[in-house]
Design a protein around this motif. Structure first.
Motif, PDB file in Angstrom:
ATOM      1  N   PHE A  17       0.845  -1.201   0.000  1.00  0.00           N
ATOM      2  CA  PHE A  17       0.000   0.000   0.000  1.00  0.00           C
ATOM      3  C   PHE A  17       0.883   1.256   0.000  1.00  0.00           C
ATOM      4  N   HIS A  18       1.870   1.252   0.864  1.00  0.00           N
ATOM      5  CA  HIS A  18       2.766   2.402   0.997  1.00  0.00           C
ATOM      6  C   HIS A  18       3.518   2.674  -0.306  1.00  0.00           C
ATOM      7  N   LEU A  19       3.922   1.607  -0.978  1.00  0.00           N
ATOM      8  CA  LEU A  19       4.757   1.754  -2.175  1.00  0.00           C
ATOM      9  C   LEU A  19       3.934   2.111  -3.417  1.00  0.00           C
ATOM     10  N   PHE A  20       2.744   1.529  -3.549  1.00  0.00           N
ATOM     11  CA  PHE A  20       2.045   1.587  -4.837  1.00  0.00           C
ATOM     12  C   PHE A  20       0.798   2.459  -4.874  1.00  0.00           C
ATOM     13  N   VAL A  21       0.142   2.710  -3.749  1.00  0.00           N
ATOM     14  CA  VAL A  21      -1.189   3.328  -3.833  1.00  0.00           C
ATOM     15  C   VAL A  21      -1.082   4.854  -3.832  1.00  0.00           C
ATOM     16  N   ASN A  22      -1.490   5.447  -4.949  1.00  0.00           N
ATOM     17  CA  ASN A  22      -1.480   6.905  -5.084  1.00  0.00           C
ATOM     18  C   ASN A  22      -2.791   7.541  -4.652  1.00  0.00           C
ATOM     19  N   ARG A  23      -3.869   6.817  -4.841  1.00  0.00           N
ATOM     20  CA  ARG A  23      -5.201   7.317  -4.474  1.00  0.00           C
ATOM     21  C   ARG A  23      -6.071   6.111  -4.187  1.00  0.00           C
ATOM     22  N   ARG A  24      -7.221   6.368  -3.553  1.00  0.00           N
ATOM     23  CA  ARG A  24      -8.058   5.250  -3.120  1.00  0.00           C
ATOM     24  C   ARG A  24      -8.932   4.675  -4.228  1.00  0.00           C
ATOM     25  N   ALA A  25      -9.181   5.461  -5.278  1.00  0.00           N
ATOM     26  CA  ALA A  25      -9.956   4.890  -6.382  1.00  0.00           C
ATOM     27  C   ALA A  25      -9.104   3.820  -7.049  1.00  0.00           C
ATOM     28  N   TYR A  26      -9.751   2.783  -7.554  1.00  0.00           N
ATOM     29  CA  TYR A  26      -9.003   1.724  -8.226  1.00  0.00           C
ATOM     30  C   TYR A  26      -9.902   1.043  -9.251  1.00  0.00           C
ATOM     31  N   THR A  27      -9.308   0.167 -10.035  1.00  0.00           N
ATOM     32  CA  THR A  27     -10.088  -0.609 -10.994  1.00  0.00           C
ATOM     33  C   THR A  27      -9.937  -2.087 -10.663  1.00  0.00           C
ATOM     34  N   LEU A  28     -10.857  -2.852 -11.204  1.00  0.00           N
ATOM     35  CA  LEU A  28     -10.888  -4.289 -10.940  1.00  0.00           C
ATOM     36  C   LEU A  28     -10.894  -4.995 -12.291  1.00  0.00           C
ATOM     37  N   GLN A  29     -10.108  -6.065 -12.397  1.00  0.00           N
ATOM     38  CA  GLN A  29     -10.112  -6.827 -13.650  1.00  0.00           C
ATOM     39  C   GLN A  29     -11.232  -7.868 -13.581  1.00  0.00           C
ATOM     40  N   SER A  30     -12.023  -7.931 -14.651  1.00  0.00           N
ATOM     41  CA  SER A  30     -13.147  -8.878 -14.646  1.00  0.00           C
ATOM     42  C   SER A  30     -12.605 -10.301 -14.566  1.00  0.00           C
ATOM     43  N   LYS A  31     -13.304 -11.132 -13.799  1.00  0.00           N
ATOM     44  CA  LYS A  31     -12.826 -12.501 -13.627  1.00  0.00           C
ATOM     45  C   LYS A  31     -13.117 -13.339 -14.859  1.00  0.00           C
ATOM     46  N   ARG A  32     -14.234 -13.037 -15.512  1.00  0.00           N
ATOM     47  CA  ARG A  32     -14.566 -13.775 -16.728  1.00  0.00           C
ATOM     48  C   ARG A  32     -14.310 -12.885 -17.928  1.00  0.00           C
ATOM     49  N   PRO A  33     -13.860 -13.486 -19.037  1.00  0.00           N
ATOM     50  CA  PRO A  33     -13.632 -12.663 -20.236  1.00  0.00           C
ATOM     51  C   PRO A  33     -14.955 -12.165 -20.811  1.00  0.00           C
ATOM     52  N   HIS A  34     -14.904 -10.959 -21.352  1.00  0.00           N
ATOM     53  CA  HIS A  34     -16.097 -10.385 -21.982  1.00  0.00           C
ATOM     54  C   HIS A  34     -16.022 -10.587 -23.478  1.00  0.00           C
ATOM     55  N   ARG A  35     -17.155 -10.898 -24.057  1.00  0.00           N
ATOM     56  CA  ARG A  35     -17.218 -10.877 -25.505  1.00  0.00           C
ATOM     57  C   ARG A  35     -17.611  -9.474 -25.917  1.00  0.00           C
ATOM     58  N   PRO A  36     -17.266  -8.967 -27.099  1.00  0.00           N
ATOM     59  CA  PRO A  36     -16.395  -9.615 -28.064  1.00  0.00           C
ATOM     60  C   PRO A  36     -14.926  -9.464 -27.679  1.00  0.00           C
ATOM     61  N   GLY A  37     -14.110 -10.338 -28.163  1.00  0.00           N
ATOM     62  CA  GLY A  37     -12.673 -10.213 -27.983  1.00  0.00           C
ATOM     63  C   GLY A  37     -12.130 -11.102 -26.878  1.00  0.00           C
ATOM     64  N   GLY A  38     -13.018 -11.535 -25.958  1.00  0.00           N
ATOM     65  CA  GLY A  38     -12.559 -12.427 -24.889  1.00  0.00           C
ATOM     66  C   GLY A  38     -11.586 -11.764 -23.937  1.00  0.00           C
ATOM     67  N   ARG A  39     -11.669 -10.443 -23.806  1.00  0.00           N
ATOM     68  CA  ARG A  39     -10.718  -9.763 -22.928  1.00  0.00           C
ATOM     69  C   ARG A  39     -11.254  -9.645 -21.518  1.00  0.00           C
ATOM     70  N   HIS A  40     -10.327  -9.526 -20.587  1.00  0.00           N
ATOM     71  CA  HIS A  40     -10.717  -9.266 -19.196  1.00  0.00           C
ATOM     72  C   HIS A  40     -10.621  -7.755 -18.992  1.00  0.00           C
ATOM     73  N   TYR A  41     -11.761  -7.134 -18.896  1.00  0.00           N
ATOM     74  CA  TYR A  41     -11.765  -5.685 -18.798  1.00  0.00           C
ATOM     75  C   TYR A  41     -11.513  -5.221 -17.375  1.00  0.00           C
ATOM     76  N   TYR A  42     -11.034  -3.995 -17.279  1.00  0.00           N
ATOM     77  CA  TYR A  42     -10.953  -3.343 -15.976  1.00  0.00           C
ATOM     78  C   TYR A  42     -12.144  -2.399 -15.845  1.00  0.00           C
ATOM     79  N   TYR A  43     -12.709  -2.327 -14.688  1.00  0.00           N
ATOM     80  CA  TYR A  43     -13.828  -1.420 -14.460  1.00  0.00           C
ATOM     81  C   TYR A  43     -13.716  -0.876 -13.044  1.00  0.00           C
ATOM     82  N   ARG A  44     -14.404   0.224 -12.802  1.00  0.00           N
ATOM     83  CA  ARG A  44     -14.413   0.811 -11.457  1.00  0.00           C
ATOM     84  C   ARG A  44     -15.461   0.095 -10.627  1.00  0.00           C
ATOM     85  N   PRO A  45     -15.066  -0.600  -9.582  1.00  0.00           N
ATOM     86  CA  PRO A  45     -16.065  -1.282  -8.769  1.00  0.00           C
ATOM     87  C   PRO A  45     -16.888  -0.267  -7.975  1.00  0.00           C
TER      88      PRO A  45
END
Ligand SMILES: [Zn+2]
Length: 338
Positions: A17-45
């Motif tokens: 936390f001390h080394l990496f966190v610049n602010r409290r907002a963050y994104t989350l990588q989706s656990k399942r891939p989204h179509r189209p493209g089968g990518r794991h998107y990041y979104y704001r929880p």
């Protein structure tokens, strides 16, 4: 899939936390891939009840490190416009050689860096002794890369290193770029990527990162003294302001009327580049925004942009008075079935 779970001791979580966190907002990588493209998107929880963006806590970090979820970390604290680190992302052919070259020349300048492996290429990290202005960090790192003839990705340029933070200054309400938090599980690759220079374990890795000399404000000031901003990094000419939107023909907002990117049909939806993501240089594959074909009032950005962000980006923000004078005319931004 191999068992990727690890236990993250409290000390490791705190150090991270001390080394990496610049602010409290963050994104989350989706656990399942989204179509189209089968990518794991990041979104704001967001909190289910209030819709407010969730804030990062030590427990979030613990779950990230233990492999329960994967978070993305923002590069700039909007209150100070400072960053605790610079991450140089390179994923083109021969990019590893460029990262090693950068690392060598950083060391010549007295700056230590840590090389994190990734699916393609790697991430080179520089840590600061205290948060330092994103603008100065970028000026130094991008300037060094350009002096070494290493391409820096700016705007639409296809190939080159990406320097995170990507912005000198965050505009009000903006988040800038996030990068996958190191030491967690990359959902797309289903594996952890480690830093060179220490064994494969959370404690060894944090111990190594803690031991690296960090760049001080004095050092950075000395390194950028008298160095002009390279022309490639100058801010582009300001775009002409968005056309003023006037409601025509009806009170309903239809996003397709305000989009001029290529629209494809996928299943029950139209899919195109999210205008809000595009402002940050994201969604180059042009598939973050899904618009329901059946009801074109409904749209969603898989990367988590809110309706307000999207509408501001297309130049017709939601009128505020509606909230006071009448029922909401716009259908809510419901989740669209893939
Ligand atoms: Zn978006």
């Amino acid at each position: 899939m191999p068992n990727l779970r690890r236990r993250a001791p409290a000390r490791v979580v705190g150090d991270y936390f001390h080394l990496f966190v610049n602010r409290r907002a963050y994104t989350l990588q989706s656990k399942r891939p989204h179509r189209p493209g089968g990518r794991h998107y990041y979104y704001r929880p967001k909190a289910r009840k209030t819709g407010q963006g969730l804030s990062l806590t030590l427990d979030t970090i613990r779950r990230h490190l233990e492999g329960e979820m994967t978070i993305g970390l923002y590069a700039i604290n909007p209150a100070s416009q400072c960053s605790k680190w610079v991450a140089i992302d390179a994923d083109y052919e021969d990019s590893f050689a460029d990262l090693l070259k950068l690392s060598f020349h950083l060391r010549q300048d007295g700056v230590e860096s840590a090389l994190e492996n990734s699916r393609r290429g790697g991430h080179l990290w520089i840590f600061m002794a205290e948060p330092l202005p994103a603008r100065d960090c970028r000026l130094y790192v991008c300037g060094l890369a350009l002096r070494l003839d290493i391409p820096v990705k700016v705007g639409r340029q296809r190939e080159g290193i990406e320097v995170c933070p990507k912005h000198d200054v965050l505009k009000p309400g903006k988040y800038g770029n996030a990068i996958r938090g190191p030491l967690g599980i990359h959902r797309g690759a289903s594996q952890r990527f480690w830093f060179d220079g220490a064994g494969e374990g959370l404690e060894q890795q944090m111990c190594y990162l803690n031991s690296l000399p960090k760049m001080t404000g004095d050092e950075l000031a000395r390194l950028i003294a008298g160095k002009p901003i390279p022309p490639q990094l100058q801010a582009p000419e300001p775009k002409p302001g968005p056309a003023i939107w006037r409601p025509t023909g009806g009170p309903e907002f239809r996003i397709l009327d305000h989009i001029n990117t290529k629209v494809r049909t996928v299943g029950h939806n139209n899919v195109t580049r999210c205008p809000s993501c595009a402002e940050e240089g994201h969604d180059r594959s042009g598939d973050n925004l899904s618009i329901s074909i059946q009801d074109p009032r409904k749209y969603i950005c898989w990367a988590g942009c809110t309706r307000d962000m999207i509408r501001a980006a297309v130049g017709c923000p939601r009128p505020i008075q509606r909230a006071f004078y009448g029922p909401k005319k716009e259908a809510s931004n419901v989740e669209i079935q893939c």
